[in-house]
Design a protein around this motif. Structure first.
Motif, PDB file in Angstrom:
ATOM      1  N   UNK A 220      36.256  28.856  36.581  1.00  0.00           N
ATOM      2  CA  UNK A 220      36.693  30.249  36.644  1.00  0.00           C
ATOM      3  C   UNK A 220      37.557  30.426  37.883  1.00  0.00           C
ATOM      4  N   UNK A 221      38.857  30.309  37.678  1.00  0.00           N
ATOM      5  CA  UNK A 221      39.797  30.405  38.797  1.00  0.00           C
ATOM      6  C   UNK A 221      40.430  31.784  38.933  1.00  0.00           C
ATOM      7  N   UNK A 222      40.000  32.735  38.101  1.00  0.00           N
ATOM      8  CA  UNK A 222      40.673  34.035  38.098  1.00  0.00           C
ATOM      9  C   UNK A 222      39.800  35.204  38.548  1.00  0.00           C
ATOM     10  N   UNK A 223      38.535  34.938  38.829  1.00  0.00           N
ATOM     11  CA  UNK A 223      37.640  36.020  39.257  1.00  0.00           C
ATOM     12  C   UNK A 223      37.441  35.968  40.766  1.00  0.00           C
ATOM     13  N   UNK A 224      37.868  37.012  41.444  1.00  0.00           N
ATOM     14  CA  UNK A 224      37.748  37.066  42.891  1.00  0.00           C
ATOM     15  C   UNK A 224      36.276  37.006  43.297  1.00  0.00           C
ATOM     16  N   UNK A 225      35.987  36.179  44.290  1.00  0.00           N
ATOM     17  CA  UNK A 225      34.605  35.999  44.738  1.00  0.00           C
ATOM     18  C   UNK A 225      33.996  34.717  44.222  1.00  0.00           C
ATOM     19  N   UNK A 226      34.515  34.198  43.118  1.00  0.00           N
ATOM     20  CA  UNK A 226      34.031  32.915  42.598  1.00  0.00           C
ATOM     21  C   UNK A 226      34.497  31.796  43.520  1.00  0.00           C
ATOM     22  N   UNK A 232      46.741  32.728  42.983  1.00  0.00           N
ATOM     23  CA  UNK A 232      47.982  32.513  42.229  1.00  0.00           C
ATOM     24  C   UNK A 232      47.719  32.610  40.726  1.00  0.00           C
ATOM     25  N   UNK A 233      46.617  32.011  40.298  1.00  0.00           N
ATOM     26  CA  UNK A 233      46.271  32.027  38.871  1.00  0.00           C
ATOM     27  C   UNK A 233      45.861  33.432  38.440  1.00  0.00           C
ATOM     28  N   UNK A 234      45.072  34.094  39.274  1.00  0.00           N
ATOM     29  CA  UNK A 234      44.593  35.441  38.953  1.00  0.00           C
ATOM     30  C   UNK A 234      45.743  36.424  38.759  1.00  0.00           C
ATOM     31  N   UNK A 235      46.849  36.226  39.477  1.00  0.00           N
ATOM     32  CA  UNK A 235      47.979  37.143  39.403  1.00  0.00           C
ATOM     33  C   UNK A 235      48.985  36.789  38.305  1.00  0.00           C
ATOM     34  N   UNK A 236      48.761  35.693  37.613  1.00  0.00           N
ATOM     35  CA  UNK A 236      49.682  35.287  36.556  1.00  0.00           C
ATOM     36  C   UNK A 236      49.587  36.211  35.351  1.00  0.00           C
ATOM     37  N   UNK A 237      50.708  36.442  34.695  1.00  0.00           N
ATOM     38  CA  UNK A 237      50.689  37.157  33.426  1.00  0.00           C
ATOM     39  C   UNK A 237      50.172  36.206  32.355  1.00  0.00           C
ATOM     40  N   UNK A 238      49.812  36.741  31.200  1.00  0.00           N
ATOM     41  CA  UNK A 238      49.341  35.904  30.102  1.00  0.00           C
ATOM     42  C   UNK A 238      50.435  34.933  29.641  1.00  0.00           C
TER      43      UNK A 238
END
Length: 277
Positions: A220-226, A232-238
């Motif tokens: 899980x590279x997109x959930x802050x706190x994990x 960079x991945x969390x801010x990517x568009x689909x």
């Protein structure tokens, strides 16, 4: 004006998708052939007559019920026609018609010659537009011919060969979850051979496993706190994420081909050595 020979004329003619669809539509819904009693029916009629013996019907009780349940409705002259419409029609009719084949004990009603001709016609159209057939659990789909994907599907474990080809299916476009799952399966196949791959191509090994571990595939590279969070991945568009998934898929294909090439290289080395004896 220079005369073109017959082969040149055929080769230079572009494929007309609408015309190919209309030909197939007529073969399936309009043209009739006789049954064993000499009574003529369309191929769709024969498919309806055999429907209860089709294994993928699930709980549907008729072809009409199946069409309504899964929203399969095709028009002679579609209002919104495109390649995906043609592919959907071909997959639908192919999977129904294939049960009306010679020697099939489940076929109780039909004309084998008619169904065989139709199946071949579908495959001819798919060949012309650069698609190939992939099968899983008796269900056929048509995917773009990708020489790398086809080669890899022939060398990986049988249980994942379909996944390699399915990645290119038109219904996968935009489906991040399904693409992620396929990449996770490929990662599991490559993991036991990671050291071997690194010995062959260290940069490729580093890149492909970096993608597995940092692009929301394995972790899980997109959930802050994990603990595996990557901003960079969390801010990517689909769309951006999907593009990187497609790049990762290509890296996977290359990795499998590199691993497969080891034995081939050894054989060539042995052959070369034998010339020196």
């Amino acid at each position: 004006m220079v005369r073109r020979n017959f082969l040149q004329v055929l080769q230079e003619k572009n494929v007309n998708l609408k015309r190919e669809y209309q030909r197939l539509y007529e073969l399936f819904y309009i043209q009739k052939a006789p049954d064993m009693q000499g009574i003529c029916y369309t191929l769709k009629d024969f498919c309806e007559g055999n429907f209860l013996n089709v294994p993928f019907r699930r709980t549907c009780l008729s072809l009409e019920d199946f069409d309504d349940t899964y929203n399969y409705h095709f028009e002679k002259i579609p209002h919104d026609f495109d390649l995906n419409y043609l592919l959907s029609f071909c997959e639908y009719t192919f999977n129904l018609s294939i049960w009306i084949t010679p020697g099939n004990p489940l076929c109780v009603f039909g004309n084998a010659q008619q169904s065989q001709f139709y199946l071949q016609q579908v495959q001819n159209v798919m060949e012309m537009i650069g698609y190939t057939r992939a099968i899983q659990e008796g269900i056929s789909i048509f995917v773009p011919k990708d020489r790398g994907a086809i080669s890899v599907s022939e060398i990986v474990a049988p249980e994942i060969s379909y996944k390699v080809l399915e990645y290119n299916h038109y219904t996968m476009k935009g489906d991040i979850a399904r693409k992620r799952e396929t990449l996770r399966i490929l990662a599991d196949q490559l993991e036991p051979r990671r050291v071997e791959l690194a010995a062959i191509n260290k940069e490729l090994a580093n890149n492909v496993f970096f993608m597995f571990n940092n692009m929301n595939i394995r972790h899980n590279n997109s959930t802050e706190g994990d603990k595996n969070y990557r901003e960079v991945v969390a801010k990517m568009t689909q769309d951006e994420l999907e593009n990187w998934y497609d790049e990762t898929y290509q890296l996977c294909l290359l990795a499998f081909l590199e691993l497969d090439n080891v034995e081939r290289t050894k054989k060539v080395a042995q052959l070369k050595a034998s010339f020196g004896k």
